[in-house]
Write an enzyme that holds these catalytic residues in place. Structure first.
Site, PDB file in Angstrom:
ATOM      1  N   LYS A  30       0.832  -1.205   0.000  1.00 39.51           N
ATOM      2  CA  LYS A  30       0.000   0.000   0.000  1.00 39.51           C
ATOM      3  C   LYS A  30       0.867   1.256   0.000  1.00 39.51           C
ATOM      4  O   LYS A  30       0.650   2.179  -0.799  1.00 39.51           O
ATOM      5  CB  LYS A  30      -0.918  -0.008   1.217  1.00 39.51           C
ATOM      6  CG  LYS A  30      -1.997   1.051   1.204  1.00 39.51           C
ATOM      7  CD  LYS A  30      -2.955   0.843   2.374  1.00 39.51           C
ATOM      8  CE  LYS A  30      -3.677  -0.476   2.255  1.00 39.51           C
ATOM      9  NZ  LYS A  30      -4.556  -0.760   3.426  1.00 39.51           N
ATOM     10  N   ARG A  99      -3.484   3.032   8.525  1.00 35.62           N
ATOM     11  CA  ARG A  99      -3.850   1.821   7.798  1.00 35.62           C
ATOM     12  C   ARG A  99      -2.652   0.887   7.676  1.00 35.62           C
ATOM     13  O   ARG A  99      -1.509   1.326   7.517  1.00 35.62           O
ATOM     14  CB  ARG A  99      -4.373   2.167   6.402  1.00 35.62           C
ATOM     15  CG  ARG A  99      -5.504   3.173   6.400  1.00 35.62           C
ATOM     16  CD  ARG A  99      -5.955   3.510   4.991  1.00 35.62           C
ATOM     17  NE  ARG A  99      -6.697   2.412   4.381  1.00 35.62           N
ATOM     18  CZ  ARG A  99      -7.029   2.398   3.084  1.00 35.62           C
ATOM     19  NH1 ARG A  99      -6.675   3.387   2.299  1.00 35.62           N
ATOM     20  NH2 ARG A  99      -7.716   1.374   2.597  1.00 35.62           N
ATOM     21  N   GLY A 108      -8.493  -7.043   4.508  1.00 36.51           N
ATOM     22  CA  GLY A 108      -9.299  -7.119   5.714  1.00 36.51           C
ATOM     23  C   GLY A 108      -8.684  -7.881   6.861  1.00 36.51           C
ATOM     24  O   GLY A 108      -9.290  -8.012   7.916  1.00 36.51           O
ATOM     25  N   MET A 110      -5.796  -7.223   8.522  1.00 31.23           N
ATOM     26  CA  MET A 110      -5.139  -6.406   9.548  1.00 31.23           C
ATOM     27  C   MET A 110      -5.949  -5.131   9.756  1.00 31.23           C
ATOM     28  O   MET A 110      -7.006  -4.954   9.160  1.00 31.23           O
ATOM     29  CB  MET A 110      -3.691  -6.137   9.161  1.00 31.23           C
ATOM     30  CG  MET A 110      -2.845  -7.401   9.187  1.00 31.23           C
ATOM     31  SD  MET A 110      -1.122  -7.077   8.808  1.00 31.23           S
ATOM     32  CE  MET A 110      -1.232  -6.496   7.129  1.00 31.23           C
ATOM     33  N   ARG A 343      -3.268  -1.333  -6.416  1.00 34.97           N
ATOM     34  CA  ARG A 343      -2.438  -2.533  -6.331  1.00 34.97           C
ATOM     35  C   ARG A 343      -2.770  -3.415  -7.530  1.00 34.97           C
ATOM     36  O   ARG A 343      -3.833  -3.246  -8.149  1.00 34.97           O
ATOM     37  CB  ARG A 343      -2.710  -3.289  -5.036  1.00 34.97           C
ATOM     38  CG  ARG A 343      -4.152  -3.741  -4.861  1.00 34.97           C
ATOM     39  CD  ARG A 343      -4.435  -4.220  -3.460  1.00 34.97           C
ATOM     40  NE  ARG A 343      -5.866  -4.486  -3.271  1.00 34.97           N
ATOM     41  CZ  ARG A 343      -6.458  -4.621  -2.096  1.00 34.97           C
ATOM     42  NH1 ARG A 343      -5.750  -4.523  -0.992  1.00 34.97           N
ATOM     43  NH2 ARG A 343      -7.745  -4.866  -2.011  1.00 34.97           N
ATOM     44  N   HIS A 459     -15.766  -7.739   1.169  1.00 37.01           N
ATOM     45  CA  HIS A 459     -14.787  -8.615   1.814  1.00 37.01           C
ATOM     46  C   HIS A 459     -14.926 -10.039   1.310  1.00 37.01           C
ATOM     47  O   HIS A 459     -13.944 -10.696   0.957  1.00 37.01           O
ATOM     48  CB  HIS A 459     -14.983  -8.566   3.337  1.00 37.01           C
ATOM     49  CG  HIS A 459     -14.134  -9.540   4.081  1.00 37.01           C
ATOM     50  ND1 HIS A 459     -14.563 -10.823   4.395  1.00 37.01           N
ATOM     51  CD2 HIS A 459     -12.876  -9.435   4.571  1.00 37.01           C
ATOM     52  CE1 HIS A 459     -13.607 -11.461   5.033  1.00 37.01           C
ATOM     53  NE2 HIS A 459     -12.578 -10.639   5.161  1.00 37.01           N
ATOM     54  N   ARG A 639       8.448 -49.795 -12.078  1.00 40.33           N
ATOM     55  CA  ARG A 639       8.972 -50.117 -10.752  1.00 40.33           C
ATOM     56  C   ARG A 639       8.619 -51.561 -10.412  1.00 40.33           C
ATOM     57  O   ARG A 639       7.452 -51.954 -10.469  1.00 40.33           O
ATOM     58  CB  ARG A 639       8.382 -49.183  -9.701  1.00 40.33           C
ATOM     59  CG  ARG A 639       8.962 -49.414  -8.301  1.00 40.33           C
ATOM     60  CD  ARG A 639       8.391 -48.454  -7.282  1.00 40.33           C
ATOM     61  NE  ARG A 639       7.002 -48.744  -6.963  1.00 40.33           N
ATOM     62  CZ  ARG A 639       6.238 -48.004  -6.147  1.00 40.33           C
ATOM     63  NH1 ARG A 639       6.747 -46.904  -5.603  1.00 40.33           N
ATOM     64  NH2 ARG A 639       4.984 -48.330  -5.902  1.00 40.33           N
ATOM     65  N   GLU A 771      14.677 -43.241  -2.075  1.00 37.53           N
ATOM     66  CA  GLU A 771      13.575 -42.965  -1.163  1.00 37.53           C
ATOM     67  C   GLU A 771      13.944 -43.219   0.292  1.00 37.53           C
ATOM     68  O   GLU A 771      13.090 -43.141   1.171  1.00 37.53           O
ATOM     69  CB  GLU A 771      12.354 -43.803  -1.549  1.00 37.53           C
ATOM     70  CG  GLU A 771      12.665 -45.268  -1.724  1.00 37.53           C
ATOM     71  CD  GLU A 771      11.533 -46.041  -2.392  1.00 37.53           C
ATOM     72  OE1 GLU A 771      10.356 -45.706  -2.145  1.00 37.53           O
ATOM     73  OE2 GLU A 771      11.826 -46.982  -3.146  1.00 37.53           O
ATOM     74  N   SER A 790      15.250 -42.034  -9.614  1.00 37.02           N
ATOM     75  CA  SER A 790      13.943 -41.388  -9.490  1.00 37.02           C
ATOM     76  C   SER A 790      13.691 -41.199  -8.002  1.00 37.02           C
ATOM     77  O   SER A 790      13.668 -42.173  -7.247  1.00 37.02           O
ATOM     78  CB  SER A 790      12.836 -42.240 -10.109  1.00 37.02           C
ATOM     79  OG  SER A 790      11.602 -41.579  -9.992  1.00 37.02           O
ATOM     80  N   GLY A 792      11.775 -40.935  -4.853  1.00 38.98           N
ATOM     81  CA  GLY A 792      10.463 -41.259  -4.300  1.00 38.98           C
ATOM     82  C   GLY A 792      10.228 -40.399  -3.083  1.00 38.98           C
ATOM     83  O   GLY A 792      10.493 -40.815  -1.949  1.00 38.98           O
ATOM     84  N   THR A 793       9.753 -39.190  -3.307  1.00 40.18           N
ATOM     85  CA  THR A 793       9.717 -38.202  -2.223  1.00 40.18           C
ATOM     86  C   THR A 793       8.647 -38.504  -1.176  1.00 40.18           C
ATOM     87  O   THR A 793       8.699 -37.944  -0.081  1.00 40.18           O
ATOM     88  CB  THR A 793       9.508 -36.786  -2.784  1.00 40.18           C
ATOM     89  OG1 THR A 793       8.361 -36.779  -3.639  1.00 40.18           O
ATOM     90  CG2 THR A 793      10.737 -36.351  -3.564  1.00 40.18           C
ATOM     91  N   ASN A 794       7.672 -39.366  -1.490  1.00 38.13           N
ATOM     92  CA  ASN A 794       6.697 -39.744  -0.449  1.00 38.13           C
ATOM     93  C   ASN A 794       7.405 -40.497   0.681  1.00 38.13           C
ATOM     94  O   ASN A 794       7.328 -40.126   1.856  1.00 38.13           O
ATOM     95  CB  ASN A 794       5.596 -40.628  -1.036  1.00 38.13           C
ATOM     96  CG  ASN A 794       4.756 -39.906  -2.066  1.00 38.13           C
ATOM     97  OD1 ASN A 794       4.850 -38.698  -2.219  1.00 38.13           O
ATOM     98  ND2 ASN A 794       3.941 -40.649  -2.786  1.00 38.13           N
ATOM     99  N   ASP A 795       8.092 -41.599   0.312  1.00 32.02           N
ATOM    100  CA  ASP A 795       8.805 -42.382   1.327  1.00 32.02           C
ATOM    101  C   ASP A 795       9.988 -41.616   1.892  1.00 32.02           C
ATOM    102  O   ASP A 795      10.313 -41.730   3.077  1.00 32.02           O
ATOM    103  CB  ASP A 795       9.290 -43.711   0.733  1.00 32.02           C
ATOM    104  CG  ASP A 795       8.246 -44.811   0.907  1.00 32.02           C
ATOM    105  OD1 ASP A 795       7.258 -44.578   1.619  1.00 32.02           O
ATOM    106  OD2 ASP A 795       8.429 -45.895   0.339  1.00 32.02           O
ATOM    107  N   CYS A 858       9.164 -38.987  -8.694  1.00 33.35           N
ATOM    108  CA  CYS A 858       7.879 -39.625  -8.985  1.00 33.35           C
ATOM    109  C   CYS A 858       6.956 -39.637  -7.779  1.00 33.35           C
ATOM    110  O   CYS A 858       5.918 -40.293  -7.796  1.00 33.35           O
ATOM    111  CB  CYS A 858       8.074 -41.042  -9.508  1.00 33.35           C
ATOM    112  SG  CYS A 858       8.929 -42.152  -8.362  1.00 33.35           S
ATOM    113  N   TYR A 878      13.217 -34.514 -15.107  1.00 33.33           N
ATOM    114  CA  TYR A 878      11.775 -34.616 -15.282  1.00 33.33           C
ATOM    115  C   TYR A 878      11.081 -34.760 -13.930  1.00 33.33           C
ATOM    116  O   TYR A 878      11.708 -35.104 -12.925  1.00 33.33           O
ATOM    117  CB  TYR A 878      11.406 -35.800 -16.184  1.00 33.33           C
ATOM    118  CG  TYR A 878      11.662 -37.160 -15.571  1.00 33.33           C
ATOM    119  CD1 TYR A 878      10.696 -37.796 -14.785  1.00 33.33           C
ATOM    120  CD2 TYR A 878      12.868 -37.830 -15.788  1.00 33.33           C
ATOM    121  CE1 TYR A 878      10.935 -39.048 -14.230  1.00 33.33           C
ATOM    122  CE2 TYR A 878      13.115 -39.075 -15.247  1.00 33.33           C
ATOM    123  CZ  TYR A 878      12.135 -39.678 -14.455  1.00 33.33           C
ATOM    124  OH  TYR A 878      12.380 -40.915 -13.898  1.00 33.33           O
TER     125      TYR A 878
END
Length: 906
Positions: A30, A99, A108, A110, A343, A459, A639, A771, A790, A792-795, A858, A878
């Site tokens: 602002k 303000r 809205g 703050m 803005r 709002h 896999r 993983e 590859s 395995g970001t879950n595990d 993956c 990838y």
């Protein structure tokens, strides 16, 4: 008291003439934009901005910076000299607004206080100066109301109830019908409320008012609703807010005055035109609060053509300067136009895509910048279903289409109930006369928001658009009774709390009951059922098509799909997948093959085991033939079997009951008994850290070699049929290079046997999933035996954090998010500091050993917008994700490639 550590900054206060739009970190959005408009020569009331650095000092230490008071005094003196009057003086008072203004828009969330400087004495001077006693007392009651709620913590409902009583006593519907005498009485009532609730009198010293208001704005940065909004919008919590002190201009001076909000383009659709709301004889908070229904901005031309024409010129100036849709707040004081804020405006997902392409066509921005104007979250919204226009539905109302989407749920009439029911699995629509910032948690929990008051700039509308929530505002024919928890619709029908309603944020229509939905045209486009450029093509589809083309030209990351069968693979290919990054072979072992798997598990001899594998082989081969055909010419990463074997056996409780019943009835149950014994034998306390993945391949002879043979034979068959199979074999859950070497040696031998038997040369890459933390830490060694990684970001997330995903998300993640331990679940967006650090170091170590090592991901993070940017940064080749997330990943990969040159359009 903590030590007051002040940053090394030149000053804490900037006049509006000193800043510019690029100083958002210091002056907030602002303040930076007020300075920019001042520099452009637009009519901005004079004022000054207290920086975010001052706020951070206050929040860290509990005390204002030592230099702040003197700097504020100096700037206030300069403002008083410029205006020719002093703050709160009795005869001709200078009044100011205080303000908030953070770097990112938080509508809205703050605090704001208007009319600072009014007191029992100066209200009389204001009345004389303005020649309008009613206006002066109206301004004074507004100050006490805002100050009491915002600064002194008085329950705002107490002021609203007193206002309602005053209107009832007068027999009027709106506050503009109260006269000066009524407002004087209301001021007295408001001051009594302050005294009773705050334990002190309303301050009469104007400087005390201003100083307390400044502190209140600082403290509102850490208010509950502000923190909740930041978590929702992923805004960092350490930015702090600036404070803007601006000389007051008044829209409540009569019919030739007013206030409004304007957009240079429609924030709901993106269309160019005259969009916004105007309210005569009102102050700014009246518009955004939605308490009084506004008129359209176009109507201002009939009310005050000179101001309208000037506003149109300013809007064009601002859009050409900011090169984007601008959101503008303005006030007209007795025919004089003043600009109070501008803005880059929040917009719906559809508007974002349309506006980006419009600006490219107009030559205002290029493709690179256009990609920064849209994001994957918006694209995902556009892929949600919409209401079936041909369905029979009972329409009971229509409001303003404030934020698009098709939302169905049970009507609830307060925020608490919305949250409570939502946590119980209910889908709800939050119904209110108008929303206020205290409704934020209910708005987040609801499928959509419906209000009977307010317009596109209320709002409810602004916050809903920012969150991507469906919203219909200003449905005036609906009578909302929040106390009795009901809504009366035309014709007298009553919607009780719990009744199902449907709202269409694209048309503003409100329906009784559940309206059927149909696929989004954007999904039809990705499916190939709608073609851009065709006569009947949807305008939005055309915009999406162009932005996707931009992204595909710019991106470096390739996007693959997680798909386990030919049907999913074909769909993924239509959605733009460049291969399969994860084929989970365990899904092929279910259904009518479960009996064969059970025989394999129950095998007592090598001959029985080999017979089971022999029967599974042709079935597995056919799976891969179909998959390779669907993805012909593109890589398919298969896999090998990953989950524990017990997952293929019946539930232990269910099986125990079956055995017990059979025994009680003296019925044959030899097979069930063997299964039960096997279930007990394979039972593990923590199976996800037990006998699974590569460990299965090493412990169950022939299991992995059967799968490798099926892959190799399928590839050979496709090559013989003139196909182009590009299979890759992935070994799961490797923790040490020795595991991979053993399985690889066996796989190489099988592949050689198939090549010899078929006379076909096969090129089957062999790699592994990273993983486990140990795999990431020893990636350099593992790369000696792997042609690709590859992640395995879950595990990997589970093992790095020590979290069981199936348990923790339901048990304590909500508390962690509320307490700010997480900004977002690490299963949703990659934990860059922990998990991400391992991904980055493993990628670096792996390529140090094998420079041509192919790297992908993956896990679920492969389709998460923020995570895609991280994977681009660390140099992966990838990402792979579910078919419906492929367009999102493609778009974000393009944005990631252009991000360093783009701008921030949060």
């Amino acid at each position: 008291m903590p030590e007051n550590k002040e940053p090394h900054v030149a000053k804490f206060v900037y006049d509006f003439t000193e800043g510019n739009k690029d100083l958002k970190d210091l002056l907030g959005g602002k303040g930076a934009n007020l300075a920019e408009m001042t520099n452009l020569g637009l009519p901005v009331p004079p004022g000054f901005t207290i920086t975010t650095e001052a706020c951070k000092v206050y929040l860290d230490s509990g005390e204002e910076p030592a230099a702040l008071r003197d700097e504020v005094s100096a700037h206030l003196d300069a403002l008083e000299q410029r205006m020719g009057k002093k703050l709160g003086q009795a005869d001709d008072p200078l009044l100011v607004s205080v303000r908030s203004g953070a770097k990112f828009s938080m509508p809205g969330m703050m605090d704001t206080v208007l009319n600072i400087g009014l007191s029992d004495k100066s209200v009389k001077g204001l009345s004389k100066q303005a020649g309008d006693e009613r206006f002066a007392w109206d301004s004074y009651r507004r100050l006490i109301q805002m100050f009491g709620k915002t600064v002194l913590g008085v329950d705002g409902d107490l002021f609203e109830e007193a206002l309602e009583k005053a209107k009832e006593a007068k027999g009027v519907q709106v506050d503009t019908e109260l006269d000066a005498a009524d407002l004087k009485k209301l001021v007295t009532a408001f001051k009594k409320i302050v005294k009773a609730e705050a334990g002190r009198d309303f301050p009469q010293d104007p400087r005390e008012q201003m100083d307390l208001a400044i502190k209140a704005v600082f403290e509102s940065w850490n208010g509950d609703r502000a923190k909740l909004y930041r978590r929702q919008e992923r805004i960092p919590g350490d930015l702090g807010t600036a404070v803007n002190v601006c000389s007051m201009v008044f829209g409540n001076l009569g019919p030739d005055s007013g206030t409004g909000v304007a957009f240079t383009r429609d924030p709901a659709s993106g269309q160019q035109g005259v969009y916004g709301d105007y309210l005569q004889n009102a102050q700014g908070e009246d518009v955004v609060a939605g308490i009084r229904n506004t008129v359209s901005l176009a109507e201002l031309e009939n009310i005050d053509k000179a101001s309208y024409d000037q506003l149109m010129q300013i809007m064009e100036t601002l859009e050409n300067h900011y090169l984007d849709l601008c959101d503008i707040e303005f006030t007209i004081e007795r025919g004089k136009l003043w600009m109070l804020q501008t803005r880059v405006g929040k917009r719906t997902a559809g508007a974002a895509f349309r506006i980006a392409t419009q600006l490219v066509d107009q030559g205002l921005i290029d493709e690179t910048e256009a990609l920064q104007r849209v994001n994957g979250a918006q694209l995902a919204q556009l892929m949600f279903p919409r209401f079936d226009e041909d369905a029979k539905a009972e329409q009971v109302g229509r409001g303003i289409a404030a934020s698009p989407g098709a939302a169905v749920g049970k009507a609830v009439f307060d925020s608490y109930t919305a949250v409570k029911w939502s946590r119980s699995g209910e889908k709800v629509i939050l119904v209110r006369r108008e929303t206020n910032p205290d409704d934020l948690d209910g708005m987040i929990a609801a499928e959509g928001i419906l209000t009977s008051r307010g317009g596109k700039t209320s709002h409810a509308a602004v916050v809903a658009r920012g969150m991507g929530k469906t919203c219909v505002c200003g449905a005036e024919e609906l009578e909302v009774d929040t106390k009795r928890r009901r809504m009366t619709v035309p014709g007298g029908h009553v919607v009780e709390e719990g009744d199902v309603i449907s709202i269409d944020g694209s048309s503003g229509k409100v329906y009784l009951g559940e309206v059927p939905v149909v696929p989004s045209p954007v999904v039809e486009y990705f499916e190939g059922r709608m073609h851009p450029g065709a006569d009947d093509a949807d305008e939005l589809v055309e915009a999406v098509h162009r932005m996707m083309a931009f992204a595909d030209r710019k991106r470096r990351l390739r996007v693959r799909a997680n798909a386990d069968n030919a049907e999913d693979a074909l769909r993924a290919r239509r959605f733009g997948a460049q291969g399969i990054g994860l084929c989970r072979t365990e899904h092929m072992f279910l259904g009518d093959r479960r009996e064969l798997v059970e025989r394999l598990i129950l095998a007592d001899t090598e001959a029985e085991r080999e017979e089971s594998l022999k029967q599974l082989l042709p079935l597995q081969k056919q799976d891969f033939v179909e998959l390779f055909e669907a993805m012909d010419g593109l890589p398919v990463t298969v896999r090998l079997l990953d989950p524990p074997l017990h997952e293929f056996l019946p539930d232990i409780t269910e099986l125990s009951v079956r055995v017990a019943l059979a025994e009680s009835r003296q019925e044959p149950h030899e097979n069930e008994l063997r299964l039960l014994q096997a279930v007990h034998r394979l039972h593990e306390q923590n199976p996800m850290l037990g006998l699974r993945g590569v460990r299965l391949g090493l412990v169950i002879p022939g299991l992995f070699t059967m799968q490798v043979r099926a892959i190799a034979e399928a590839a050979a068959e496709r090559k013989t049929a003139k196909g182009d199979p590009r299979a890759e074999i992935m070994i799961p859950l490797v923790g040490t290079v020795q595991e991979l070497e053993i399985v690889r040696d066996e796989a190489d031998q099988v592949i050689a046997e198939v090549e010899a038997a078929t006379g076909t040369r096969l090129k089957l890459a062999i790699g592994t999933m990273i993983e486990l933390p140990r795999a990431a830490l020893t990636a350099g060694q593992i790369a000696e035996a792997a042609e690709f990684f590859s992640f395995g970001t879950n595990d990997l997330t589970q093992t790095v954090w020590g979290f069981s995903r199936d348990d923790v998300e339901a048990s304590f993640f909500t508390a962690y998010l509320e307490k700010g331990i997480f900004g977002v679940s690490p299963f949703e967006t990659i934990d860059k500091d922990g998990v991400g650090s391992l991904v980055k170091s493993a990628a670096t170590a792996g390529r140090a050993t094998r420079p041509d090592l192919k790297l992908g991901v993956c896990g679920e993070h492969g389709g998460d917008p923020e995570s895609v940017h991280f994977f681009h940064e660390v140099g992966l080749d990838y990402v792979s994700c579910s078919p419906f997330r492929i367009p999102v990943a493609r778009l974000e990969a393009g944005r990631a490639a252009t991000e360093s040159r783009g701008s921030d359009h949060r």
